[in-house]
Scaffold this motif. Structure first.
Motif, mmCIF file in Angstrom:
data_model
loop_
_atom_site.group_PDB
_atom_site.id
_atom_site.type_symbol
_atom_site.label_atom_id
_atom_site.label_comp_id
_atom_site.label_asym_id
_atom_site.label_seq_id
_atom_site.Cartn_x
_atom_site.Cartn_y
_atom_site.Cartn_z
ATOM 1 N N PHE A 293 -0.290 10.705 8.324
ATOM 2 C CA PHE A 293 -0.928 9.674 9.137
ATOM 3 C C PHE A 293 -2.222 9.200 8.482
ATOM 4 O O PHE A 293 -2.464 8.002 8.339
ATOM 5 N N ALA A 294 -3.050 10.139 8.078
ATOM 6 C CA ALA A 294 -4.302 9.789 7.419
ATOM 7 C C ALA A 294 -4.034 9.036 6.118
ATOM 8 O O ALA A 294 -4.723 8.052 5.801
ATOM 9 N N GLY A 295 -3.026 9.470 5.381
ATOM 10 C CA GLY A 295 -2.689 8.805 4.126
ATOM 11 C C GLY A 295 -2.229 7.377 4.334
ATOM 12 O O GLY A 295 -2.566 6.481 3.539
ATOM 13 N N MET A 296 -1.452 7.149 5.401
ATOM 14 C CA MET A 296 -0.998 5.795 5.700
ATOM 15 C C MET A 296 -2.173 4.866 5.978
ATOM 16 O O MET A 296 -2.203 3.723 5.522
ATOM 17 N N ILE A 297 -3.143 5.366 6.717
ATOM 18 C CA ILE A 297 -4.287 4.525 7.071
ATOM 19 C C ILE A 297 -5.107 4.175 5.841
ATOM 20 O O ILE A 297 -5.402 3.006 5.585
ATOM 21 N N VAL A 298 -5.488 5.161 5.054
ATOM 22 C CA VAL A 298 -6.381 4.883 3.920
ATOM 23 C C VAL A 298 -5.659 4.167 2.786
ATOM 24 O O VAL A 298 -6.311 3.584 1.911
ATOM 25 N N ALA A 299 -4.328 4.180 2.784
ATOM 26 C CA ALA A 299 -3.591 3.470 1.730
ATOM 27 C C ALA A 299 -3.867 1.969 1.777
ATOM 28 O O ALA A 299 -3.666 1.266 0.780
ATOM 29 N N ARG A 300 -4.334 1.482 2.916
ATOM 30 C CA ARG A 300 -4.605 0.052 3.081
ATOM 31 C C ARG A 300 -6.066 -0.304 2.836
ATOM 32 O O ARG A 300 -6.484 -1.434 3.059
ATOM 33 N N ALA A 301 -6.841 0.661 2.369
ATOM 34 C CA ALA A 301 -8.257 0.408 2.103
ATOM 35 C C ALA A 301 -8.427 -0.452 0.857
ATOM 36 O O ALA A 301 -7.607 -0.415 -0.070
ATOM 37 N N ASP A 302 -9.499 -1.209 0.843
ATOM 38 C CA ASP A 302 -9.849 -2.053 -0.309
ATOM 39 C C ASP A 302 -11.352 -1.902 -0.566
ATOM 40 O O ASP A 302 -12.144 -2.766 -0.208
ATOM 41 N N PRO A 303 -11.745 -0.787 -1.187
ATOM 42 C CA PRO A 303 -13.171 -0.499 -1.315
ATOM 43 C C PRO A 303 -13.835 -1.252 -2.462
ATOM 44 O O PRO A 303 -13.165 -1.832 -3.326
ATOM 45 N N ARG A 304 -15.152 -1.260 -2.466
ATOM 46 C CA ARG A 304 -15.968 -1.715 -3.585
ATOM 47 C C ARG A 304 -16.346 -0.492 -4.413
ATOM 48 O O ARG A 304 -16.229 0.653 -3.943
ATOM 49 N N PRO A 305 -16.816 -0.684 -5.644
ATOM 50 C CA PRO A 305 -17.180 0.478 -6.464
ATOM 51 C C PRO A 305 -18.178 1.410 -5.790
ATOM 52 O O PRO A 305 -18.081 2.636 -5.909
ATOM 53 N N GLY A 306 -19.127 0.837 -5.055
ATOM 54 C CA GLY A 306 -20.163 1.664 -4.449
ATOM 55 C C GLY A 306 -19.720 2.473 -3.256
ATOM 56 O O GLY A 306 -20.409 3.424 -2.858
ATOM 57 N N ASN A 307 -18.586 2.117 -2.637
ATOM 58 C CA ASN A 307 -18.158 2.864 -1.447
ATOM 59 C C ASN A 307 -16.737 3.401 -1.567
ATOM 60 O O ASN A 307 -16.118 3.759 -0.557
ATOM 61 N N ALA A 308 -16.228 3.510 -2.791
ATOM 62 C CA ALA A 308 -14.861 4.010 -2.984
ATOM 63 C C ALA A 308 -14.709 5.434 -2.457
ATOM 64 O O ALA A 308 -13.617 5.842 -2.057
ATOM 65 N N LYS A 310 -15.527 6.499 0.263
ATOM 66 C CA LYS A 310 -15.189 6.479 1.687
ATOM 67 C C LYS A 310 -13.688 6.629 1.938
ATOM 68 O O LYS A 310 -13.284 7.055 3.025
ATOM 69 N N VAL A 311 -12.873 6.267 0.962
ATOM 70 C CA VAL A 311 -11.424 6.355 1.165
ATOM 71 C C VAL A 311 -11.018 7.809 1.364
ATOM 72 O O VAL A 311 -10.351 8.165 2.351
ATOM 73 N N GLU A 312 -11.424 8.677 0.444
ATOM 74 C CA GLU A 312 -11.102 10.094 0.589
ATOM 75 C C GLU A 312 -11.854 10.713 1.758
ATOM 76 O O GLU A 312 -11.312 11.570 2.468
ATOM 77 N N LEU A 313 -13.073 10.273 1.978
ATOM 78 C CA LEU A 313 -13.849 10.783 3.111
ATOM 79 C C LEU A 313 -13.155 10.454 4.429
ATOM 80 O O LEU A 313 -13.076 11.301 5.332
ATOM 81 N N ALA A 314 -12.640 9.240 4.558
ATOM 82 C CA ALA A 314 -11.929 8.851 5.773
ATOM 83 C C ALA A 314 -10.655 9.668 5.947
ATOM 84 O O ALA A 314 -10.335 10.110 7.059
ATOM 85 N N ARG A 315 -9.937 9.875 4.859
ATOM 86 C CA ARG A 315 -8.695 10.655 4.950
ATOM 87 C C ARG A 315 -8.983 12.059 5.471
ATOM 88 O O ARG A 315 -8.323 12.559 6.390
#
Length: 342
Positions: A293-308, A310-315
């Motif tokens: 479930f967590a992987g499905m959500i963060v798979a749609r992330a589109d981060p910037r270099p400075g906040n990339a 957050k993707v793993e942090l959110a997962r």
């Protein structure tokens, strides 16, 4: 701070009418965000309409078994209300995770919904910001964007919504009572805030003169299995890098209903209802399902270099939220048992 006129409304209808008749007016309640923005010359309203005397401070049951919260209820009063703590603990947790006790005492529920981003460039009149000055550009795109959005952003704005309360309200599927020139209407909470698109200065679906009068909580509060998890740079008085409001209804070990919203990651509280739907009917304690479930959500992330990051942090935060929410009932049962023995 600019010069402005001041008016006091004695009824909801009068507040709406005064706003409709006055160019560049703002409603004033707790003022914890608006006054700061005026001091910094980020907002320069020509008029303030004081709504603090309106009868919007009650918390009362609704016919469908929920609760109606007046827009002028303070954040503190809501968080410490016995009914909210018992039936909607996720909401109480979210409120108490935000700001400071002094600000929560002054800030209102309606104002919390309408507070503006804390993007550094939005607060700096010398910087380009499409939210503050439409068409000027977005300095955060290639600037310092550690705190910015990883979902739903656009080339015009990557700011995040700062509220903790709103994340819990989104997960709870609350609704918003609104008064306007065309009368009263009800708006699903998920439809209140807008993604930036090419008009980031239009932050909500409200008409300019519309006034939030109440927030309705549904009967389902996920009281047995819920949590609000906030990850931030320091333990208090800091905005979320990532937050998760998660509520589950579990019957016979299976997930029968849930609400999951993320904060600190988008222009509005972020929900992925498609991912949520896949969990319905599944085993509540299946950790592999939580991870998927967590992987499905963060798979749609589109981060910037400075906040990339957050993707793993959110997962990880989502997975941790499931652990906390599913442990909530057993922890409460143990506490109840200890109190009975005492």
């Amino acid at each position: 701070m600019n010069r402005f006129s001041y008016m006091r409304a004695n009824s909801v209808a009068e507040a709406v009418r005064l706003h409709a008749l006055t160019d560049d007016a703002q409603f004033l309640a707790g003022g914890t965000n608006l006054v700061d923005l005026m001091r910094e010359n980020v907002m320069q309203p020509a008029a303030l309409i004081d709504i603090t005397r309106l009868p919007l401070r009650g918390i009362a049951p609704t016919p469908d078994g929920g609760l109606r919260i007046g827009a002028l209820v303070s954040n503190s009063a809501l968080a410490w209300d016995a009914r909210v703590r018992e039936r909607y603990p996720m909401l109480a947790q979210a409120i108490l995770a935000g700001a400071s006790a002094q600000i929560r005492n002054a800030a209102t529920v309606g104002g919390n919904l309408l507070q503006r981003t804390r993007c550094l460039y939005f607060y700096d009149p010398a910087s380009s910001c499409n939210k503050r000055a439409p068409g000027s550009g977005c300095a955060a795109l290639d600037g310092v964007n550690r705190m910015h959005a990883i979902f739903g952003a656009s080339e015009h704005c990557i700011a995040t919504h700062p509220s903790d309360m709103c994340v819990a309200l989104a997960a709870l599927d609350a609704s918003v009572q609104i008064a306007g020139r065309d009368g009263a209407r009800v708006l699903p909470f998920d439809s209140l805030h807008r993604l930036p698109g090419d008009t980031p200065h239009r932050e909500t679906a409200l008409a300019e003169e519309a006034l939030i009068t109440a927030i309705d909580l549904p009967a389902e509060g996920y009281a047995q299995h819920c949590t609000y998890l906030k990850v931030r740079d320091r333990q208090s008085y800091a905005f979320a890098l990532v937050s998760v409001a998660l509520g589950l209804r579990v019957e016979d070990g299976m997930i029968r209903a849930l609400g999951c919203a993320l904060g600190g990651v988008a222009h509005k509280p972020w929900r992925d209802r498609e991912a949520e739907a896949l969990l319905i009917g599944g085993a509540a304690h299946d950790t592999r399902t939580h991870a998927r479930f967590a992987g499905m959500i963060v798979a749609r992330a589109d981060p910037r270099p400075g906040n990339a990051f957050k993707v793993e942090l959110a997962r990880r935060a989502i997975v941790r939220a499931f652990e906390r929410a599913l442990a909530a009932q057993s922890a409460q049962s143990a506490q109840d048992a200890e109190e009975d023995e005492a």
